[in-house]
Design an enzyme around this catalytic site. Structure first.
Site, PDB file in Angstrom:
ATOM      1  CG  ASP A  47      -4.650   4.658   6.796  1.00  0.00           C
ATOM      2  OD1 ASP A  47      -5.283   3.986   7.629  1.00  0.00           O
ATOM      3  OD2 ASP A  47      -4.757   4.495   5.578  1.00  0.00           O
TER       4      ASP A  47
ATOM      5  CD1 TRP B  38      -1.823   2.291   1.978  1.00  0.00           C
ATOM      6  CD2 TRP B  38      -2.877   1.510   0.163  1.00  0.00           C
ATOM      7  NE1 TRP B  38      -2.763   3.221   1.604  1.00  0.00           N
ATOM      8  CE2 TRP B  38      -3.416   2.761   0.493  1.00  0.00           C
ATOM      9  CE3 TRP B  38      -3.379   0.830  -0.952  1.00  0.00           C
ATOM     10  CZ2 TRP B  38      -4.435   3.356  -0.257  1.00  0.00           C
ATOM     11  CZ3 TRP B  38      -4.391   1.413  -1.701  1.00  0.00           C
ATOM     12  CH2 TRP B  38      -4.901   2.660  -1.345  1.00  0.00           C
TER      13      TRP B  38
ATOM     14  CG  ASP C 232      -3.250  -2.652   1.606  1.00  0.00           C
ATOM     15  OD1 ASP C 232      -4.300  -2.006   1.402  1.00  0.00           O
ATOM     16  OD2 ASP C 232      -2.777  -2.810   2.749  1.00  0.00           O
ATOM     17  CG  ASP C 233      -8.293  -1.463  -1.441  1.00  0.00           C
ATOM     18  OD1 ASP C 233      -8.891  -2.297  -2.145  1.00  0.00           O
ATOM     19  OD2 ASP C 233      -8.847  -0.499  -0.899  1.00  0.00           O
TER      20      ASP C 233
ATOM     21  CE  LYS D 255      -4.222  -2.970   5.808  1.00  0.00           C
ATOM     22  NZ  LYS D 255      -3.243  -1.993   5.311  1.00  0.00           N
TER      23      LYS D 255
ATOM     24  CD1 TRP E 154      -8.071   1.822   9.774  1.00  0.00           C
ATOM     25  CD2 TRP E 154     -10.193   2.528   9.801  1.00  0.00           C
ATOM     26  NE1 TRP E 154      -8.622   1.586   8.538  1.00  0.00           N
ATOM     27  CE2 TRP E 154      -9.920   2.019   8.527  1.00  0.00           C
ATOM     28  CE3 TRP E 154     -11.460   3.047  10.071  1.00  0.00           C
ATOM     29  CZ2 TRP E 154     -10.877   1.985   7.510  1.00  0.00           C
ATOM     30  CZ3 TRP E 154     -12.415   3.020   9.067  1.00  0.00           C
ATOM     31  CH2 TRP E 154     -12.120   2.495   7.794  1.00  0.00           C
TER      32      TRP E 154
ATOM     33  NE  ARG F 296      -3.583   1.000  11.071  1.00  0.00           N
ATOM     34  CZ  ARG F 296      -4.046   1.382   9.865  1.00  0.00           C
ATOM     35  NH1 ARG F 296      -3.947   0.584   8.824  1.00  0.00           N
ATOM     36  NH2 ARG F 296      -4.552   2.583   9.714  1.00  0.00           N
TER      37      ARG F 296
ATOM     38  CG  ASP G 160      -9.134  -1.330   5.449  1.00  0.00           C
ATOM     39  OD1 ASP G 160      -9.392  -0.706   6.488  1.00  0.00           O
ATOM     40  OD2 ASP G 160      -8.416  -0.876   4.538  1.00  0.00           O
TER      41      ASP G 160
ATOM     42  CB  CYS H  70     -10.419   1.853   1.802  1.00  0.00           C
ATOM     43  SG  CYS H  70     -10.619   1.290   3.504  1.00  0.00           S
TER      44      CYS H  70
HETATM   45  C1  GLA Z   1      -7.252   1.974   4.685  1.00  0.00           C
HETATM   46  C2  GLA Z   1      -6.195   1.227   5.488  1.00  0.00           C
HETATM   47  C3  GLA Z   1      -4.868   1.332   4.782  1.00  0.00           C
HETATM   48  C4  GLA Z   1      -4.967   0.760   3.368  1.00  0.00           C
HETATM   49  C5  GLA Z   1      -6.074   1.452   2.600  1.00  0.00           C
HETATM   50  C6  GLA Z   1      -6.367   0.760   1.284  1.00  0.00           C
HETATM   51  O1  GLA Z   1      -6.996   3.344   4.643  1.00  0.00           O
HETATM   52  O2  GLA Z   1      -6.129   1.741   6.790  1.00  0.00           O
HETATM   53  O3  GLA Z   1      -3.867   0.653   5.509  1.00  0.00           O
HETATM   54  O4  GLA Z   1      -5.198  -0.621   3.459  1.00  0.00           O
HETATM   55  O5  GLA Z   1      -7.296   1.464   3.340  1.00  0.00           O
HETATM   56  O6  GLA Z   1      -7.409   1.352   0.584  1.00  0.00           O
END
Ligand code: GLA
Length: 391
Positions: free
Chosen positions: A188, A19, A54-55, A129, A166, A184, A131, A103
């Protein structure tokens, strides 16, 4: 608290995640290159083992049965990519979200946990991971994260479960109970010292303030870790930037700030997920990320999260108890000029029965002895970190 039955994540997971380096532009070839680079740079041998996509790896539609499918940027599919990563002695991770969408607006796993967990297991995924984006359909965080935790526990593969909620609903209080291995604790982290409060994300100093303020350290330990987010090391400074120029919250991290970032993530016993493009890793960043003295503090088997012993406007002293009765002690200068920071073994989290202590500077490897006083000269925004061992 007991570690989860699988014994996964007995120490904080170490690896690389796409990411911070590639955001939504990530491709299969970026992941292959990252796996190769982990081997070539020596990072794998230093302990960084997970390669996490990641995403944005998924196609914009689920298949007819509700399964996730890889996007056209992953033309060989996820099982082949997992094989490529495994063949290099590494482990493979993927991303989804406990909502209807990720996200970045791609399909996610709420309500399809079992089906997707089975896909992950079939593909050879070792780390998920998960989210917090998308529509939650009225379900609270614990319920949504428990659903995926149960699904992962029900498949025939060990998968580290990284909860990315988060810190909104104190996941340190329930993360283990829903099968999580890390969660988390913060928003971020962006590649800044302090983020503009009106903009997205937190800077390194903002995250440290948050980690000092929340009461989460007791939940942290083998099998379940507070996660202050992935590393931004390597994502600054910009070329031509001086380390000592006046501070601007908008510019990326200096070398001193990156040392502070890494020292504190190790002192916190944080999961260390590298977030830079490894194909252009600088010598400075490689040296920082492979510092064995720091990694030993992060990976210490006791798994204690370092906590502040003293926090002032310009000076902070934090310490972390280690398995040998010693401690790591961090001296952090928040001020604008170089200063000497001092403390005493009686004020930090070390076994206090000894007459003499060996002190080792984790940056230089220099060693000396003390009967108790500890003092380090520290540049602005920098952190000295020592290992103190009773003799
Ligand atoms: C959120 C997560 C990040 C990342 C983005 C991807 O913001 O907290 O770590 O994975 O999404 O879109």
């Amino acid at each position: 608290m007991d570690p989860p039955p699988t014994g996964l994540a007995a120490t904080p997971p170490l690896g690389w995640n796409s990411w911070n380096a590639f955001s939504c532009e990530v491709t299969e070839s970026d992941i292959r290159a990252a796996a190769d680079a982990l081997v070539e740079t020596g990072l794998r041998d230093a302990g960084y083992e997970y390669v996490v996509v990641d995403d944005c790896w998924m196609a914009s539609e689920l298949d007819g049965d509700g399964r996730l499918q890889p996007s056209a940027d992953f033309p060989n599919g996820m099982a082949a990519l997992a094989d490529y990563v495994h063949d290099r002695g590494l482990r493979f991770g993927l991303y989804s979200s406990a909502g209807t969408e990720t996200c970045q607006g791609y399909p996610a796993s709420l309500g399809r946990e079992r089906l997707h967990a089975e896909q992950f297991a079939e593909w050879g995924v070792d780390y998920l991971k998960y989210d917090n984006c998308g529509d939650h359909r009225g379900r609270d965080a614990i319920d949504r994260y428990a659903a995926m935790g149960e699904a992962l526990a029900g498949v025939d593969r060990d998968i580290v479960y990284s909860i990315c909620e988060w810190g909104k609903n104190q996941p340190w209080e329930w993360g283990r109970n829903v099968g999580g291995h890390l969660w988390r604790a913060t928003d971020d982290l962006v590649a800044k010292w302090r983020a503009d409060p009106d903009e997205f994300g937190l800077g390194v100093a903002d995250v440290l303030d948050r980690m000092a303020d929340i009461d989460a350290a007791a939940a942290h330990g083998p099998g379940g870790w507070n996660d202050p987010d992935m590393l931004q090391i390597g994502n600054g400074p910009q070329s031509g930037q001086s380390e000592h120029e006046p501070v601007d919250v908008q510019r990326p991290l200096t070398e001193a700030e990156q040392r502070t970032h890494f020292a504190f993530w190790c002192l916190l016993a944080a999961p260390l997920m590298i977030g830079t493009d490894l194909t252009s890793l600088s010598a400075f960043d490689r040296e920082l990320l492979t510092n064995e003295r720091l990694l030993a503090i992060d990976q210490d088997p006791l798994g204690i999260q370092g906590t502040p012993d003293r926090r002032g406007a310009d000076e902070e002293i934090w310490s972390k108890r280690l398995h040998d009765g010693g401690a790591a002690v961090a001296f952090h200068n928040r001020g604008a000029s170089e200063r000497e920071l001092s403390t005493h073994v009686s004020a930090v989290d070390v076994r206090n029965s000894a007459d003499r202590y060996r002190v080792c500077d984790c940056w230089t490897g220099n060693e000396w002895e003390t009967s108790g006083p500890l003092a380090m000269t520290v540049k602005p925004r920098d952190t000295a970190i020592v290992r103190v061992t009773p003799q």
